[in-house]
Design a protein around this motif. Structure first.
Motif, PDB file in Angstrom:
ATOM      1  N   ILE A   1       0.870  -1.184   0.000  1.00 11.17           N
ATOM      2  CA  ILE A   1       0.000   0.000   0.000  1.00 11.17           C
ATOM      3  C   ILE A   1       0.901   1.226   0.000  1.00 11.17           C
ATOM      4  O   ILE A   1       1.587   1.491   0.995  1.00 11.17           O
ATOM      5  CB  ILE A   1      -0.940   0.001   1.226  1.00 11.17           C
TER       6      ILE A   1
ATOM      7  N   TRP B   1      -7.589   1.466   4.568  1.00  9.44           N
ATOM      8  CA  TRP B   1      -7.471   1.461   3.112  1.00  9.44           C
ATOM      9  C   TRP B   1      -8.385   0.378   2.580  1.00  9.44           C
ATOM     10  O   TRP B   1      -8.636  -0.621   3.269  1.00  9.44           O
ATOM     11  CB  TRP B   1      -6.027   1.166   2.674  1.00  9.44           C
TER      12      TRP B   1
ATOM     13  N   TYR C   1      -9.287  -1.966  -1.188  1.00 13.34           N
ATOM     14  CA  TYR C   1      -8.997  -2.222  -2.619  1.00 13.34           C
ATOM     15  C   TYR C   1      -9.572  -3.571  -2.994  1.00 13.34           C
ATOM     16  O   TYR C   1      -9.934  -4.384  -2.114  1.00 13.34           O
ATOM     17  CB  TYR C   1      -7.479  -2.171  -2.883  1.00 13.34           C
TER      18      TYR C   1
ATOM     19  N   THR D   1      -6.547   1.061  -7.896  1.00 11.92           N
ATOM     20  CA  THR D   1      -6.421   2.191  -6.967  1.00 11.92           C
ATOM     21  C   THR D   1      -6.741   1.719  -5.561  1.00 11.92           C
ATOM     22  O   THR D   1      -7.741   1.016  -5.344  1.00 11.92           O
ATOM     23  CB  THR D   1      -7.416   3.306  -7.365  1.00 11.92           C
ATOM     24  N   VAL D   2      -5.872   2.084  -4.624  1.00  7.29           N
ATOM     25  CA  VAL D   2      -6.162   1.835  -3.215  1.00  7.29           C
ATOM     26  C   VAL D   2      -6.773   3.120  -2.659  1.00  7.29           C
ATOM     27  O   VAL D   2      -6.191   4.192  -2.790  1.00  7.29           O
ATOM     28  CB  VAL D   2      -4.881   1.481  -2.436  1.00  7.29           C
ATOM     29  N   ARG D   3      -7.996   3.013  -2.118  1.00  6.02           N
ATOM     30  CA  ARG D   3      -8.651   4.197  -1.546  1.00  6.02           C
ATOM     31  C   ARG D   3      -8.410   4.240  -0.039  1.00  6.02           C
ATOM     32  O   ARG D   3      -8.312   3.186   0.600  1.00  6.02           O
ATOM     33  CB  ARG D   3     -10.163   4.125  -1.810  1.00  6.02           C
ATOM     34  N   SER D   4      -8.335   5.475   0.509  1.00  6.37           N
ATOM     35  CA  SER D   4      -8.213   5.597   1.968  1.00  6.37           C
ATOM     36  C   SER D   4      -9.440   6.311   2.521  1.00  6.37           C
ATOM     37  O   SER D   4     -10.044   7.151   1.843  1.00  6.37           O
ATOM     38  CB  SER D   4      -6.941   6.379   2.337  1.00  6.37           C
TER      39      SER D   4
ATOM     40  N   SER E   1      -2.234   6.214  -2.747  1.00 10.17           N
ATOM     41  CA  SER E   1      -3.621   5.919  -2.348  1.00 10.17           C
ATOM     42  C   SER E   1      -4.449   7.199  -2.439  1.00 10.17           C
ATOM     43  O   SER E   1      -3.937   8.311  -2.307  1.00 10.17           O
ATOM     44  CB  SER E   1      -3.658   5.331  -0.937  1.00 10.17           C
TER      45      SER E   1
END
Ligand SMILES: COc1ccc(C[C@@]2(O)NC(=S)NC2=O)c(OC)c1
Ligand SMILES: [Zn+2]
Length: 263
Positions: A33, A193, A195, A257-260, A38
């Motif tokens: 990550i 996070w 994903y 895409t890794v979202r936070s 992110s």
């Protein structure tokens, strides 16, 4: 419980070697990550866990990790909210760890390795009737990942640690009840996070919405040492192998895409 189906038994053996690729794997786990890559998503809500300790049933050494298994035949222990559209049922939790405190987690944060990682596994009970169905569907599973770091002893974990010698060998099972896994979640529940990924052992199906907690929980060196006293091997086998390094190598992000949930 359903999630410790015969299918899981047949699929798991500790020494399966990489690269056991999921054909056309576009969303494999685990991953690193990257903080700077992110993306903060203000629409991500806090997620809600409602766990009933009375659904806790047993601990099983499946030859790759140890699983604490829950009765998932009702909606007594559920996860909803966060990135999830549906209601998910808790079916088991397990850990991944290393041979020492330097490594052991499956996910990393800016390449930072933790000594262990907890996976709380839930399946989509709004859309599927059984765990075995859900693992084959892209919105089938939701797994909460929690990093473990070495520090003060974790009082809630100790009940589990004390039961581990009873499941030292592969395929051993021991009754384990009235355990509330929310004691293993960090204080700040709204920083995570998320994903789209996969199981990290065979069948490696791309069914998992990952929710990785930003805050690690602290466990003692001695508690982690008991994890390492478990064995990959069954009582009958001549050569006993310590259950350590039961994590998968990291997989390419492939444009995900890794979202936070936090900025
Ligand atoms: C047939 O269904 C399976 C098979 C393996 C696992 C275990 C694992 O691969 N998945 C995660 S998450 N960590 C792991 O080690 C599973 O867990 C939901 C479900
Ligand atoms: Zn896992």
């Amino acid at each position: 419980s359903a999630c410790s189906s015969r299918y899981v038994r047949s699929q798991l053996h500790p020494m399966w070697q990489e690269p056991l690729e999921m054909p056309g794997g576009e969303r494999q786990s685990p991953i690193d990550i990257s903080l700077r890559k992110s993306v903060f998503d203000p629409n991500l809500k806090p997620f809600v866990t409602q766990y009933d300790p009375r659904t806790c049933q047993q601990i099983w050494n499946n030859g790759y990790s140890f699983l604490v298994e829950y009765d998932d035949t009702t909606d007594k222990s559920t996860l909803r909210g966060g990135p999830l559209e549906d209601k998910f049922r808790l079916c088991q939790f397990h850990f991944h760890w290393g041979e020492n405190n330097t490594w052991g987690s499956e996910h990393t944060v800016d390449r930072h390795l933790y000594p262990a990682e907890l996976h709380l596994v839930h399946w989509n009970a709004d859309k599927y009737a059984l765990f075995e169905e859900a693992i084959m569907e892209e919105n089938g599973l939701a797994v909460i990942g929690v990093f473990l770091k070495v520090g003060k002893r974790h009082e809630g974990l100790q009940k589990l640690v004390d039961a581990l010698p009873a499941v030292r060998h592969k395929d051993s099972v021991v009754e384990f009840t009235k355990f509330d896994p929310s004691c293993l979640l960090p204080e700040s529940m709204n920083e995570y996070w998320t994903y789209a990924g996969s199981l990290t052992t065979p069948p490696l199906t791309e069914a998992v919405t990952w929710i990785i907690m930003k805050q690690a929980i602290e466990v003692s060196h001695e508690q982690l040492a008991v994890f390492r006293s478990l064995l990959f091997t069954s009582a009958e086998e001549e050569v006993q192998k310590s259950m350590v390094n039961n994590f998968r190598v990291q997989q390419p992000l492939k444009g995900r895409t890794v979202r936070s949930s936090f900025s």
